[in-house]
Design an enzyme around this catalytic site. Structure first.
Site, PDB file in Angstrom:
ATOM      1  N   LYS A  13      11.759  75.004  11.996  1.00  0.00           N
ATOM      2  CA  LYS A  13      12.264  74.268  10.839  1.00  0.00           C
ATOM      3  C   LYS A  13      11.540  74.682   9.563  1.00  0.00           C
ATOM      4  CE  LYS A  13      11.181  70.245  12.658  1.00  0.00           C
ATOM      5  NZ  LYS A  13      10.551  70.749  13.909  1.00  0.00           N
ATOM      6  N   ARG A  88      13.390  61.270  11.818  1.00  0.00           N
ATOM      7  CA  ARG A  88      12.946  61.569  13.176  1.00  0.00           C
ATOM      8  C   ARG A  88      13.192  60.424  14.139  1.00  0.00           C
ATOM      9  NH1 ARG A  88       8.787  65.738  12.102  1.00  0.00           N
ATOM     10  NH2 ARG A  88       7.619  66.253  13.954  1.00  0.00           N
ATOM     11  N   ARG A 127       0.858  79.430  16.179  1.00  0.00           N
ATOM     12  CA  ARG A 127       1.190  79.127  14.775  1.00  0.00           C
ATOM     13  C   ARG A 127      -0.053  79.016  13.893  1.00  0.00           C
ATOM     14  NH1 ARG A 127       5.026  74.186  13.405  1.00  0.00           N
ATOM     15  NH2 ARG A 127       3.643  72.959  14.720  1.00  0.00           N
ATOM     16  N   ARG A 161      -3.401  73.927  12.878  1.00  0.00           N
ATOM     17  CA  ARG A 161      -3.344  72.468  12.896  1.00  0.00           C
ATOM     18  C   ARG A 161      -4.061  71.901  14.112  1.00  0.00           C
ATOM     19  NH1 ARG A 161       2.933  71.315  11.976  1.00  0.00           N
ATOM     20  NH2 ARG A 161       2.348  69.597  13.363  1.00  0.00           N
ATOM     21  N   ARG A 172       4.137  65.410  21.694  1.00  0.00           N
ATOM     22  CA  ARG A 172       5.079  65.588  20.581  1.00  0.00           C
ATOM     23  C   ARG A 172       6.480  65.916  21.095  1.00  0.00           C
ATOM     24  NH1 ARG A 172       1.803  69.885  17.529  1.00  0.00           N
ATOM     25  NH2 ARG A 172       3.670  70.118  16.279  1.00  0.00           N
TER      26      ARG A 172
HETATM   27  P1  ADP Z   1       6.342  69.720  13.846  1.00  0.00           P
HETATM   28  O1  ADP Z   1       7.431  70.266  13.005  1.00  0.00           O
HETATM   29  O2  ADP Z   1       5.511  70.771  14.487  1.00  0.00           O
HETATM   30  O3  ADP Z   1       6.802  68.672  14.804  1.00  0.00           O
HETATM   31  P2  ADP Z   1       5.426  68.116  11.600  1.00  0.00           P
HETATM   32  O4  ADP Z   1       4.570  68.827  10.658  1.00  0.00           O
HETATM   33  O5  ADP Z   1       6.847  67.876  11.216  1.00  0.00           O
HETATM   34  O6  ADP Z   1       5.321  68.889  12.967  1.00  0.00           O
HETATM   35  O7  ADP Z   1       4.799  66.703  11.954  1.00  0.00           O
HETATM   36  C1  ADP Z   1       3.450  66.568  12.328  1.00  0.00           C
HETATM   37  C2  ADP Z   1       3.165  65.111  12.678  1.00  0.00           C
HETATM   38  O8  ADP Z   1       3.375  64.291  11.516  1.00  0.00           O
HETATM   39  C3  ADP Z   1       4.074  64.509  13.738  1.00  0.00           C
HETATM   40  O9  ADP Z   1       3.625  64.760  15.054  1.00  0.00           O
HETATM   41  C4  ADP Z   1       4.003  63.013  13.386  1.00  0.00           C
HETATM   42  O10 ADP Z   1       2.784  62.428  13.811  1.00  0.00           O
HETATM   43  C5  ADP Z   1       3.982  63.053  11.857  1.00  0.00           C
HETATM   44  N1  ADP Z   1       5.336  63.008  11.278  1.00  0.00           N
HETATM   45  C6  ADP Z   1       5.931  63.981  10.534  1.00  0.00           C
HETATM   46  N2  ADP Z   1       7.156  63.597  10.163  1.00  0.00           N
HETATM   47  C7  ADP Z   1       7.354  62.351  10.663  1.00  0.00           C
HETATM   48  C8  ADP Z   1       8.428  61.417  10.632  1.00  0.00           C
HETATM   49  N3  ADP Z   1       9.578  61.693   9.989  1.00  0.00           N
HETATM   50  N4  ADP Z   1       8.261  60.235  11.286  1.00  0.00           N
HETATM   51  C9  ADP Z   1       7.117  59.936  11.910  1.00  0.00           C
HETATM   52  N5  ADP Z   1       6.074  60.764  11.997  1.00  0.00           N
HETATM   53  C10 ADP Z   1       6.177  61.966  11.374  1.00  0.00           C
HETATM   54  P1  ADP Z   2       8.596  73.722  13.063  1.00  0.00           P
HETATM   55  O1  ADP Z   2       8.508  73.544  11.567  1.00  0.00           O
HETATM   56  O2  ADP Z   2       9.994  73.468  13.583  1.00  0.00           O
HETATM   57  O3  ADP Z   2       7.578  72.940  13.808  1.00  0.00           O
HETATM   58  P2  ADP Z   2       7.663  76.461  12.514  1.00  0.00           P
HETATM   59  O4  ADP Z   2       8.654  76.947  11.500  1.00  0.00           O
HETATM   60  O5  ADP Z   2       6.320  76.091  12.051  1.00  0.00           O
HETATM   61  O6  ADP Z   2       8.323  75.260  13.387  1.00  0.00           O
HETATM   62  O7  ADP Z   2       7.569  77.597  13.636  1.00  0.00           O
HETATM   63  C1  ADP Z   2       6.623  77.502  14.708  1.00  0.00           C
HETATM   64  C2  ADP Z   2       5.993  78.876  14.954  1.00  0.00           C
HETATM   65  O8  ADP Z   2       6.971  79.762  15.511  1.00  0.00           O
HETATM   66  C3  ADP Z   2       5.479  79.554  13.689  1.00  0.00           C
HETATM   67  O9  ADP Z   2       4.265  80.213  14.012  1.00  0.00           O
HETATM   68  C4  ADP Z   2       6.586  80.549  13.318  1.00  0.00           C
HETATM   69  O10 ADP Z   2       6.036  81.713  12.693  1.00  0.00           O
HETATM   70  C5  ADP Z   2       7.189  80.898  14.675  1.00  0.00           C
HETATM   71  N1  ADP Z   2       8.654  81.064  14.622  1.00  0.00           N
HETATM   72  C6  ADP Z   2       9.537  80.378  13.863  1.00  0.00           C
HETATM   73  N2  ADP Z   2      10.817  80.768  14.105  1.00  0.00           N
HETATM   74  C7  ADP Z   2      10.750  81.739  15.061  1.00  0.00           C
HETATM   75  C8  ADP Z   2      11.736  82.551  15.737  1.00  0.00           C
HETATM   76  N3  ADP Z   2      13.036  82.424  15.493  1.00  0.00           N
HETATM   77  N4  ADP Z   2      11.286  83.440  16.645  1.00  0.00           N
HETATM   78  C9  ADP Z   2       9.956  83.562  16.922  1.00  0.00           C
HETATM   79  N5  ADP Z   2       8.982  82.833  16.324  1.00  0.00           N
HETATM   80  C10 ADP Z   2       9.366  81.919  15.394  1.00  0.00           C
END
Ligand code: ADP
Ligand code: ADP
Ligand code: ZN
Length: 216
Positions: A13, A88, A127, A161, A172
């Protein structure tokens, strides 16, 4: 354009949102980033969110709804935005509907990034991001052109992170399937859901998203 990016942790994302920002000039509203900066800044929200985030659980709906609603009022959101990681939960989705209606904003679509669980674990495990500009990288899948130097800003400092560890990732993922995946039906029923094959290479995912957006 007003977009929601939906998908499990590690689906891509943030990566695709950064590309949409560059392509379309609309801001990325990542609740994860906003919460992490609140934690770093030691604000009241940050103090309340930190332990929950470290455990891989969801921060309360009231907190995230309030920060998103406030953010949507900023001038740069008037031409459009990308919601990344929000809503979410169904409670957040209902709140989103109400806040957008009250601000006279209609959603363009909800992009669902579909990725298998084992791949998610690999993506999260590799990541890291630029400490200066936030650009996202991966140990195997997306390395900077020059090792150790950010492509975007030239910084040599990077972050991982604390919640990107195998144990928290499982929590998660459970939170995603239990609390977030019901949103797929919610937006499908509204005719807004656009599934994208998130298993494809990063550029190929971007191309699929471009196709969806140009067909709107
Ligand atoms: P990822 O895309 O890897 O799941 P995020 O950066 O979006 O991680 O979120 C990291 C953490 O922040 C989540 O595990 C949660 O604890 C919190 N968080 C982020 N967005 C939300 C949301 N919309 N509602 C509740 N918690 C959230
Ligand atoms: P999210 O925001 O959904 O948690 P990220 O965009 O941070 O996910 O992506 C998670 C990890 O995977 C990052 O290290 C990113 O560089 C890698 N990644 C993202 N999209 C792809 C893809 N299509 N193929 C392989 N690796 C990817
Ligand atoms: Zn950078």
């Amino acid at each position: 354009m007003r977009l929601i990016l939906l998908g499990p942790p590690g689906a891509g994302k943030g990566t695709q949102a950064q590309r949409l920002v560059d392509e379309h000039g609309i801001p990325q509203l990542s609740t994860g980033d906003m919460l992490r900066s609140a934690v770093a800044g030691g604000t009241e929200v940050g103090l309340r969110a930190k332990a929950v985030m470290d455990a891989g659980k969801l921060v309360s709906d009231d907190i995230v709804n309030a920060i998103v609603s406030e953010r949507l009022d900023q001038p740069d959101c008037q031409a459009g935005f990308i919601l990344d990681g929000f809503p979410r939960t169904l409670v957040q989705a209902d709140a989103t509907e109400k806040m957008l209606a009250s601000k006279n904003m209609a959603l363009s679509c909800v992009l669902e990034l579909r990725v298998d669980d084992d791949v998610l674990v690999d993506r999260i495990g590799g990541r890291y991001t630029c400490a200066n500009c936030g650009a996202g990288y991966h140990d195997e899948n997306l390395k900077p052109a020059t090792e150790g130097v950010c492509d975007k800003c030239g910084s040599t400092e990077f972050n991982r992170r604390p919640d990107d560890n195998p144990e928290t990732v499982r929590t998660r993922l459970q939170a995603y399937y239990k609390e977030t995946s019901p949103l797929l039906g919610y937006y499908y029923a509204k005719g807004l859901l656009k599934p994208v094959d998130g298993m494809a290479k990063i550029d190929a995912v971007t191309a699929q998203i471009d196709d969806v957006l140009s067909s709107l």
